[in-house]
Design a protein around this motif. Structure first.
Motif, PDB file in Angstrom:
ATOM      1  N   SER A  54      28.052  42.304  27.997  1.00 43.41           N
ATOM      2  CA  SER A  54      26.759  42.973  28.109  1.00 43.41           C
ATOM      3  C   SER A  54      26.546  43.447  29.543  1.00 43.41           C
ATOM      4  CB  SER A  54      25.618  42.042  27.727  1.00 43.41           C
ATOM      5  OG  SER A  54      24.383  42.632  28.082  1.00 43.41           O
ATOM      6  N   PRO A  55      26.207  44.724  29.737  1.00 39.95           N
ATOM      7  CA  PRO A  55      25.933  45.199  31.098  1.00 39.95           C
ATOM      8  C   PRO A  55      24.624  44.650  31.659  1.00 39.95           C
ATOM      9  CG  PRO A  55      25.479  46.930  29.518  1.00 39.95           C
ATOM     10  CD  PRO A  55      26.072  45.785  28.741  1.00 39.95           C
ATOM     11  N   HIS A  56      23.912  43.865  30.863  1.00 43.65           N
ATOM     12  CA  HIS A  56      22.634  43.304  31.302  1.00 43.65           C
ATOM     13  C   HIS A  56      22.686  41.789  31.501  1.00 43.65           C
ATOM     14  CE1 HIS A  56      21.229  47.280  30.505  1.00 43.65           C
ATOM     15  NE2 HIS A  56      21.615  47.174  29.247  1.00 43.65           N
ATOM     16  N   ASP A  57      23.869  41.225  31.417  1.00 41.05           N
ATOM     17  CA  ASP A  57      24.021  39.783  31.649  1.00 41.05           C
ATOM     18  C   ASP A  57      23.715  39.507  33.122  1.00 41.05           C
ATOM     19  OD1 ASP A  57      25.068  37.190  32.236  1.00 41.05           O
ATOM     20  OD2 ASP A  57      26.426  37.362  30.525  1.00 41.05           O
ATOM     21  N   PRO A  58      22.725  38.665  33.418  1.00 39.13           N
ATOM     22  CA  PRO A  58      22.335  38.435  34.815  1.00 39.13           C
ATOM     23  C   PRO A  58      23.449  37.856  35.690  1.00 39.13           C
ATOM     24  CG  PRO A  58      21.065  37.039  33.318  1.00 39.13           C
ATOM     25  CD  PRO A  58      21.896  37.942  32.469  1.00 39.13           C
ATOM     26  N   ARG A  59      24.458  37.242  35.067  1.00 39.67           N
ATOM     27  CA  ARG A  59      25.566  36.697  35.852  1.00 39.67           C
ATOM     28  C   ARG A  59      26.395  37.796  36.515  1.00 39.67           C
ATOM     29  NH1 ARG A  59      29.001  33.567  31.799  1.00 39.67           N
ATOM     30  NH2 ARG A  59      28.483  35.449  30.625  1.00 39.67           N
ATOM     31  N   TYR A  60      26.294  39.029  36.026  1.00 38.00           N
ATOM     32  CA  TYR A  60      27.121  40.117  36.554  1.00 38.00           C
ATOM     33  C   TYR A  60      26.394  40.988  37.577  1.00 38.00           C
ATOM     34  CZ  TYR A  60      29.304  39.218  31.974  1.00 38.00           C
ATOM     35  OH  TYR A  60      29.861  38.646  30.867  1.00 38.00           O
ATOM     36  N   LEU A  61      25.091  40.922  37.631  1.00 36.76           N
ATOM     37  CA  LEU A  61      24.322  41.948  38.338  1.00 36.76           C
ATOM     38  C   LEU A  61      24.459  41.909  39.860  1.00 36.76           C
ATOM     39  CD1 LEU A  61      21.190  42.048  36.046  1.00 36.76           C
ATOM     40  CD2 LEU A  61      23.152  43.601  36.075  1.00 36.76           C
ATOM     41  N   LYS A  62      24.395  40.736  40.473  1.00 28.36           N
ATOM     42  CA  LYS A  62      24.551  40.694  41.931  1.00 28.36           C
ATOM     43  C   LYS A  62      25.964  41.112  42.332  1.00 28.36           C
ATOM     44  CE  LYS A  62      22.916  36.555  42.146  1.00 28.36           C
ATOM     45  NZ  LYS A  62      22.571  35.217  42.586  1.00 28.36           N
ATOM     46  N   ALA A  63      26.959  40.679  41.557  1.00 31.40           N
ATOM     47  CA  ALA A  63      28.344  41.067  41.847  1.00 31.40           C
ATOM     48  C   ALA A  63      28.510  42.579  41.720  1.00 31.40           C
ATOM     49  CB  ALA A  63      29.302  40.338  40.900  1.00 31.40           C
ATOM     50  N   THR A  85      40.097  45.865  47.237  1.00 30.78           N
ATOM     51  CA  THR A  85      39.369  44.966  48.133  1.00 30.78           C
ATOM     52  C   THR A  85      37.948  44.730  47.627  1.00 30.78           C
ATOM     53  OG1 THR A  85      40.689  45.814  49.959  1.00 30.78           O
ATOM     54  CG2 THR A  85      38.731  44.562  50.536  1.00 30.78           C
ATOM     55  N   ALA A  86      37.263  45.799  47.202  1.00 33.90           N
ATOM     56  CA  ALA A  86      35.917  45.644  46.631  1.00 33.90           C
ATOM     57  C   ALA A  86      35.990  44.819  45.352  1.00 33.90           C
ATOM     58  CB  ALA A  86      35.298  47.015  46.356  1.00 33.90           C
ATOM     59  N   GLY A  87      37.061  44.986  44.578  1.00 38.66           N
ATOM     60  CA  GLY A  87      37.250  44.209  43.360  1.00 38.66           C
ATOM     61  C   GLY A  87      37.416  42.724  43.640  1.00 38.66           C
ATOM     62  N   ALA A  88      38.091  42.382  44.732  1.00 41.76           N
ATOM     63  CA  ALA A  88      38.265  40.974  45.089  1.00 41.76           C
ATOM     64  C   ALA A  88      36.921  40.321  45.415  1.00 41.76           C
ATOM     65  CB  ALA A  88      39.223  40.852  46.275  1.00 41.76           C
ATOM     66  N   VAL A  89      36.060  41.028  46.130  1.00 40.52           N
ATOM     67  CA  VAL A  89      34.720  40.517  46.434  1.00 40.52           C
ATOM     68  C   VAL A  89      33.927  40.368  45.131  1.00 40.52           C
ATOM     69  CG1 VAL A  89      32.544  41.006  47.629  1.00 40.52           C
ATOM     70  CG2 VAL A  89      34.737  41.439  48.780  1.00 40.52           C
ATOM     71  N   PHE A  90      34.019  41.379  44.253  1.00 42.53           N
ATOM     72  CA  PHE A  90      33.368  41.347  42.943  1.00 42.53           C
ATOM     73  C   PHE A  90      33.807  40.100  42.168  1.00 42.53           C
ATOM     74  CE2 PHE A  90      33.714  42.870  38.437  1.00 42.53           C
ATOM     75  CZ  PHE A  90      32.361  43.058  38.176  1.00 42.53           C
ATOM     76  N   HIS A  91      35.097  39.837  42.134  1.00 43.43           N
ATOM     77  CA  HIS A  91      35.652  38.688  41.427  1.00 43.43           C
ATOM     78  C   HIS A  91      35.087  37.378  41.978  1.00 43.43           C
ATOM     79  CE1 HIS A  91      38.700  35.526  40.748  1.00 43.43           C
ATOM     80  NE2 HIS A  91      38.825  36.101  39.576  1.00 43.43           N
ATOM     81  N   ASP A  92      35.084  37.232  43.299  1.00 47.19           N
ATOM     82  CA  ASP A  92      34.547  36.011  43.904  1.00 47.19           C
ATOM     83  C   ASP A  92      33.057  35.834  43.606  1.00 47.19           C
ATOM     84  OD1 ASP A  92      36.999  35.305  44.934  1.00 47.19           O
ATOM     85  OD2 ASP A  92      36.558  35.979  46.970  1.00 47.19           O
ATOM     86  N   ALA A  93      32.316  36.932  43.624  1.00 52.67           N
ATOM     87  CA  ALA A  93      30.885  36.868  43.338  1.00 52.67           C
ATOM     88  C   ALA A  93      30.640  36.484  41.876  1.00 52.67           C
ATOM     89  CB  ALA A  93      30.223  38.200  43.677  1.00 52.67           C
ATOM     90  N   LEU A  94      31.450  37.008  40.966  1.00 53.71           N
ATOM     91  CA  LEU A  94      31.332  36.612  39.557  1.00 53.71           C
ATOM     92  C   LEU A  94      31.585  35.115  39.400  1.00 53.71           C
ATOM     93  CD1 LEU A  94      33.207  39.540  37.754  1.00 53.71           C
ATOM     94  CD2 LEU A  94      30.740  39.072  37.673  1.00 53.71           C
ATOM     95  N   ARG A  95      32.565  34.604  40.108  1.00 56.55           N
ATOM     96  CA  ARG A  95      32.868  33.168  40.041  1.00 56.55           C
ATOM     97  C   ARG A  95      31.667  32.360  40.527  1.00 56.55           C
ATOM     98  NH1 ARG A  95      37.437  31.031  43.748  1.00 56.55           N
ATOM     99  NH2 ARG A  95      38.249  33.002  43.022  1.00 56.55           N
ATOM    100  N   ALA A  96      31.059  32.795  41.617  1.00 60.42           N
ATOM    101  CA  ALA A  96      29.894  32.086  42.163  1.00 60.42           C
ATOM    102  C   ALA A  96      28.732  32.076  41.176  1.00 60.42           C
ATOM    103  CB  ALA A  96      29.457  32.731  43.480  1.00 60.42           C
ATOM    104  N   ASP A  97      28.663  33.094  40.309  1.00 58.95           N
ATOM    105  CA  ASP A  97      27.586  33.159  39.316  1.00 58.95           C
ATOM    106  C   ASP A  97      27.983  32.556  37.973  1.00 58.95           C
ATOM    107  OD1 ASP A  97      25.412  34.097  40.729  1.00 58.95           O
ATOM    108  OD2 ASP A  97      26.029  36.178  40.548  1.00 58.95           O
ATOM    109  N   GLY A  98      29.101  31.839  37.936  1.00 61.57           N
ATOM    110  CA  GLY A  98      29.458  31.066  36.752  1.00 61.57           C
ATOM    111  C   GLY A  98      30.200  31.806  35.658  1.00 61.57           C
ATOM    112  N   VAL A  99      30.776  32.951  35.969  1.00 63.23           N
ATOM    113  CA  VAL A  99      31.561  33.689  34.970  1.00 63.23           C
ATOM    114  C   VAL A  99      32.934  33.030  34.862  1.00 63.23           C
ATOM    115  CG1 VAL A  99      32.530  35.942  34.356  1.00 63.23           C
ATOM    116  CG2 VAL A  99      30.287  35.802  35.463  1.00 63.23           C
TER     117      VAL A  99
END
Length: 117
Positions: A60-69, A85-99
């Motif tokens: 879902s593009p509206h899942d709050p776990r994805y939005l900050k990343a 490089t931007a993808g690596a930051v995205f990946h780490d941010a998703l992990r921090a939000d419990g994905v």
């Protein structure tokens, strides 16, 4: 793993769209906690979670776990960072939000390969 300075959700959905706008800044420390390398996405920045409509049932593009990343990723691309490089930051941010790891991997590959598809 790094972390956000504030775990609150500083965004609003733009009516009738799949886009969002930050209502406050998002700050992310790159690399590991304590690295001192910070990215700050300013208040007012627009962003989205680009998911093909046929896959909304799975991601879902509206899942709050994805939005900050997603806000981080879109901002970094706007600054001229390369997709990997931007993808690596995205990946780490998703992990921090419990994905979970499988979903993170699929989303990482999607943002890295998006322009080549």
């Amino acid at each position: 793993m790094s972390a956000y300075t504030d775990a609150r959700a500083p965004y609003i959905r733009i009516d009738g769209t799949d886009r969002y706008r930050l209502t406050g800044p998002v700050m992310w420390e790159i690399g590991v906690k304590g690295s001192g390398l910070w990215v700050s996405v300013p208040r007012g920045r627009g962003f989205d979670v680009s998911v093909p409509r046929g896959l909304h049932w799975a991601v879902s593009p509206h899942d709050p776990r994805y939005l900050k990343a997603a806000a981080l990723h879109d901002d970094l691309l706007g600054r001229g960072w390369d997709r990997v490089t931007a993808g690596a930051v995205f990946h780490d941010a998703l992990r921090a939000d419990g994905v979970g790891p499988v979903r993170r991997l699929v989303m990482l590959l999607a943002v890295i390969l998006w322009r080549w598809s």
